[in-house]
Design an enzyme around this catalytic site. Structure first.
Site, mmCIF file in Angstrom:
data_model
loop_
_atom_site.group_PDB
_atom_site.id
_atom_site.type_symbol
_atom_site.label_atom_id
_atom_site.label_comp_id
_atom_site.label_asym_id
_atom_site.label_seq_id
_atom_site.Cartn_x
_atom_site.Cartn_y
_atom_site.Cartn_z
ATOM 1 N N ASP A 1 -0.341 5.182 0.938
ATOM 2 C CA ASP A 1 -0.622 6.145 2.010
ATOM 3 C C ASP A 1 -0.644 5.474 3.379
ATOM 4 O OD1 ASP A 1 -0.839 8.017 0.051
ATOM 5 O OD2 ASP A 1 -3.006 8.246 0.175
ATOM 6 N N ASP B 1 0.855 -1.183 0.000
ATOM 7 C CA ASP B 1 0.000 0.000 0.000
ATOM 8 C C ASP B 1 0.900 1.245 0.000
ATOM 9 O OD1 ASP B 1 -2.268 1.710 0.558
ATOM 10 O OD2 ASP B 1 -1.608 1.734 2.662
ATOM 11 N N ASP C 1 -1.794 -0.710 5.922
ATOM 12 C CA ASP C 1 -2.226 -0.194 7.226
ATOM 13 C C ASP C 1 -3.747 -0.109 7.369
ATOM 14 O OD1 ASP C 1 -2.428 1.965 5.347
ATOM 15 O OD2 ASP C 1 -2.675 3.328 7.042
HETATM 16 MG MG LIG Z 1 -3.058 3.097 3.578
#
Ligand SMILES: [Mg+2]
Length: 277
Positions: free
Chosen positions: A13, A11, A219
């Protein structure tokens, strides 16, 4: 015994990029080590192709990447010896898509969902400057974020019960409506996990003498499918929310450090223990 080839899916961000500053300084050294070791880092993000082209270049990557939450995979031509079946050539890429185009969902919204139209504003009708205001992106970043090919993000203006009705209405029309922080994303049923599985299969076909192993790092909630699908899941600690819960128990870790620092911490541990090459 066959040799091991590891693929790293990540991922952006809050994972490879810092949640607040969008900086990736903490991972630079690790990315160079992975490049030298011939371990591809495959970005898997909700961002658009236009955004990824810039970020991919800035990170010095020449690997495939996955855009718009698993809607499509862009593979630089020559990633493999032959063009994978089911892909088309767009510019310098082989492209595999898992979603109907955005126009389909825009038509569905304008023709079949009119009674809800006072309650939302879509990306397609937002000005660049309004999007900057809403997201904190600069004007060039906002322009790139708006170039969506597969789904339409909507800014919801109504109350919660109407939103529930709206989402149920969209689902009844065959659309997938995912609520992601700021926007409701209206589009097809696809996710980061499905894209990971498809791409790992292509590596298996193209490298028959290797055992292909996948690692996923993320996340957020929209990383769950990818984290569940990989051979190893690394959950990156977020400064703004808890770790989303996973079903899996095996080969699953959580970082101590946040964002890119956590990313480097986890991959360095694997490199030190020679678990990925
Ligand atoms: Mg993320």
């Amino acid at each position: 015994m066959s040799m091991l080839k590891t693929l790293i899916f990540s991922d952006l961000d809050g994972t490879l990029l810092d949640h607040f500053t969008y900086q990736s300084t903490a991972v630079e050294k690790t990315l160079q080590q992975l490049h030298k070791a011939n371990i591809p880092v495959i970005l898997n993000t909700s961002k658009t192709f236009a955004e990824l082209e810039v970020i991919h270049h800035d990170l010095g990557l020449r690997t495939p990447f996955i855009i718009e939450n698993g809607a499509a995979i862009y593979m630089p031509i020559n990633t493999f010896n032959s063009q994978p079946e089911g892909t088309v050539i767009i510019g310098n890429y082989w492209v595999k898509s898992f979603s109907l185009p955005r126009e389909y969902w825009l038509t569905l919204l304008s023709k079949n969902s009119q009674k809800f139209s006072p309650y939302y504003q879509g990306f397609s009708t937002l000005s660049d400057s309004k999007l900057c205001q809403m997201t904190g992106l600069n004007i060039d970043e906002a322009k790139r974020a708006k170039q969506r090919q597969y789904a339409e993000p909507l800014h919801w203006l109504g109350d919660n019960p109407t939103k529930e009705d709206f989402i149920a209405h969209l689902v009844s029309l065959g659309a997938n409506a995912v609520f992601g922080g700021r926007f409701i994303h209206v589009g097809d049923y696809c996710d980061k996990g499905q894209a990971l599985i498809w791409l790992a299969e292509r590596y298996r076909e193209q490298f028959p003498n290797y055992a292909i192993s996948t690692i996923a790092l993320g996340d957020g909630e929209n990383d769950i499918a990818m984290l569940e699908a990989a051979d190893m899941a690394i959950q990156i600690r977020s400064p703004v929310h808890d770790f989303p819960s996973l079903y899996r128990q095996h080969s699953s870790t959580k970082t101590q450090l946040y964002g890119p620092q956590g990313w480097a911490e986890a991959i360095q541990k694997l490199l030190t223990n020679q678990l990925i090459n």
